[in-house]
Scaffold this active site. Structure first.
Site, short mmCIF file in Angstrom:
data_model
loop_
_atom_site.label_atom_id
_atom_site.label_comp_id
_atom_site.label_asym_id
_atom_site.label_seq_id
_atom_site.Cartn_x
_atom_site.Cartn_y
_atom_site.Cartn_z
N LYS A 1 2.30 10.89 7.60
CA LYS A 1 1.45 10.59 8.77
C LYS A 1 1.92 11.28 10.06
O LYS A 1 1.67 12.45 10.23
CB LYS A 1 1.27 9.08 8.90
CG LYS A 1 0.45 8.54 7.72
CD LYS A 1 -0.22 7.21 7.95
CE LYS A 1 -1.26 6.97 6.87
NZ LYS A 1 -0.99 5.83 6.00
N ASP B 1 9.03 2.84 2.19
CA ASP B 1 7.88 3.66 2.54
C ASP B 1 7.60 3.45 4.02
O ASP B 1 7.08 2.39 4.41
CB ASP B 1 6.69 3.25 1.66
CG ASP B 1 5.40 4.00 2.02
OD1 ASP B 1 5.36 4.66 3.07
OD2 ASP B 1 4.44 3.90 1.23
N PHE C 1 0.86 -1.19 0.00
CA PHE C 1 0.00 0.00 0.00
C PHE C 1 0.89 1.23 0.00
O PHE C 1 1.67 1.44 0.92
CB PHE C 1 -0.94 0.05 1.21
CG PHE C 1 -1.87 1.22 1.13
CD1 PHE C 1 -3.04 1.16 0.39
CD2 PHE C 1 -1.55 2.42 1.74
CE1 PHE C 1 -3.88 2.27 0.29
CE2 PHE C 1 -2.38 3.53 1.63
CZ PHE C 1 -3.55 3.46 0.90
C1 PLP Z 1 -1.11 5.96 4.50
C2 PLP Z 1 -0.04 5.45 3.65
C3 PLP Z 1 0.28 6.06 2.43
C4 PLP Z 1 -0.53 7.19 1.84
O1 PLP Z 1 -0.58 8.30 2.66
P1 PLP Z 1 -1.71 9.42 2.38
O2 PLP Z 1 -1.34 10.52 3.33
O3 PLP Z 1 -3.02 8.79 2.70
O4 PLP Z 1 -1.60 9.81 0.96
C5 PLP Z 1 1.35 5.57 1.71
N1 PLP Z 1 2.07 4.52 2.17
C6 PLP Z 1 1.79 3.91 3.34
C7 PLP Z 1 2.64 2.78 3.79
C8 PLP Z 1 0.71 4.33 4.12
O5 PLP Z 1 0.40 3.69 5.24
#
Ligand code: PLP
Length: 398
Positions: free
Chosen positions: A253, A224, A139
């Site tokens: 985040k 990520d 994700f």
């Molecule tokens: C939440 C998340 C994203 C996307 O972040 P947004 O602020 O919702 O665009 C990307 N990668 C990971 C691993 C995430 O948990």
């Protein structure tokens, strides 16, 4: 009619139904606690998918927000502002990277990483249309590019055509990754532990092997850590568990301290130097309000030792969950306060368990049908965690 019902009806009337929230309408938050419009109090064990590592409305972060709001909020990058440099210095110092590029949301940080690595590959290796290897069940956000390499049919259905240049391999399998490497491969992009996939922890040594592959084939290792970063897994960054460092890191985040969207791409001088004026940008990225908030968010992590707290409390929490020996539970997974409890398929979906927990005053959310994700704010105390465990016990024991 209760306020909750009224509000939900209004939202259903005027909004897209791209989410299926639990039927609770929140109106106040402080620390680990939130209140709904009908006056009920809940413990927040989702933390906006780990955006609230510092808790709701941390006083120091709110103060930074208010102080900055009284000075200047948005400048655009057409001009300098006096906050961005200090914020990025702090971010670089803490993370050990020499350069950072501020954006707003996680998906934008991911896109920035992909752009950087593509351009780096063209400039340094002469590879045009390079490919990036990603993992199954990844994700990385909801933009067209991020869903282009999703293996979840629902995230893609109806949204094509997609961005080419990605190859999907099984997660946690370095041999499969090596087999997928071709002369076109320019990098790999992974979550060091997968969040949305259901709190999936790869086998020990996996990231080290991926690091070795990237070194051997001169490819970029992009991690990520938008969800796993900033203490969530008991280290500042999850990659530290394996003693490696990526070349490029996406963060977001909790970088916004639970009050404001702040994200960034982190890397070294060589990669970051591919961006020349005009190559890439964001109207809001690096704005002084976000920068002041981001800096305060990082300071709170340090001042309150939230990383170590996550490690010790997370271990305690998982040990106690295991001791429950619930007949419904297939597996308990996690690192630090990043914990997933997978419900056996024959015991139904995870959602009804979350609904029962909500009735008991504990908010969490299922992820990938079978798994309850427990990711409380890292400011939680042991006593509060024990309180949560009592409630979880009521739901996980028949
Ligand atoms: C939440 C998340 C994203 C996307 O972040 P947004 O602020 O919702 O665009 C990307 N990668 C990971 C691993 C995430 O948990």
């Amino acid at each position: 009619m209760h306020q909750t019902e009224k509000t939900i009806n209004l939202v259903n009337e005027v909004s897209a139904t791209n989410y299926k929230p639990l039927p609770v309408v929140l109106s106040e938050g402080e620390g680990i606690w939130v209140k709904d419009v009908d006056g009920n109090t809940y413990m927040d064990m989702l933390s906006a998918y780990s955006s609230l590592n510092q808790g709701h409305r941390h006083p120091k972060i709110i103060k930074a927000l208010k102080d900055q709001a009284d000075k200047i909020t948005i400048t655009s990058r057409a001009f300098h502002n006096d906050q961005m440099g200090d914020f990025l210095k702090k971010l670089c110092d803490m993370s050990g990277f020499s350069k950072s590029l501020p954006m707003n949301t996680g998906a934008e940080a991911v896109e920035t990483c992909i752009k950087a690595v593509r351009k780096w590959a063209l400039k340094t290796k002469g590879i045009e249309d390079g490919e990036i290897i990603v993992a199954r069940d990844n994700f990385h956000g909801r933009t067209i590019t991020a869903i282009s390499f999703s293996s979840e049919p629902q995230y893609r259905e109806g949204f094509g055509p997609f961005t080419p240049g990605f190859v999907i391999v099984p997660y946690g399998d370095a041999a499969a990754m090596e087999a997928a490497i071709t002369p076109k491969t320019i990098g790999v992009m992974l979550e060091p532990a997968q969040g949305e996939a259901g709190v999936i922890i790869p086998p020990k040594g996996y990231l080290k092997e991926v690091r070795a592959l990237c070194d051997k084939h001169k490819m970029m290792m992009i991690l990520d850590e938008i969800q796993t970063g900033f203490g969530r897994t008991g280290k500042l960054f999850c990659f530290e568990h394996e003693g490696i460092r990526p070349d490029v890191l996406a963060v977001g985040k909790a970088l916004g301290g639970g009050v404001y969207p702040v994200s960034a791409m982190l890397s070294n001088d060589e990669v970051m130097s591919v961006f020349r004026p005009g190559d890439h940008g964001s109207t809001f990225g690096g704005n002084p309000l976000g920068a002041a908030v981001g800096k305060a968010a990082l300071e709170v992590l340090e001042d309150e030792n939230l990383v170590e707290k996550s490690a010790t409390l997370g271990q305690f929490f998982m040990d106690e969950l295991a001791k429950m020996n619930s007949p419904y539970v297939k597996e308990i997974r996690g690192m630090g306060l990043f914990v997933g409890v997978e419900i056996k398929e024959e015991c139904g979906l995870a959602r009804p368990f979350c609904e029962k927990l909500m009735e008991l005053g504990l908010l969490c959310k299922e992820t990938h049908h079978q798994t309850i994700r427990f990711t409380p704010p890292l400011v939680i105390t042991k006593e509060e965690l024990i309180d949560a465990l009592e409630k979880i016990k009521k739901v996980l024991l028949p």
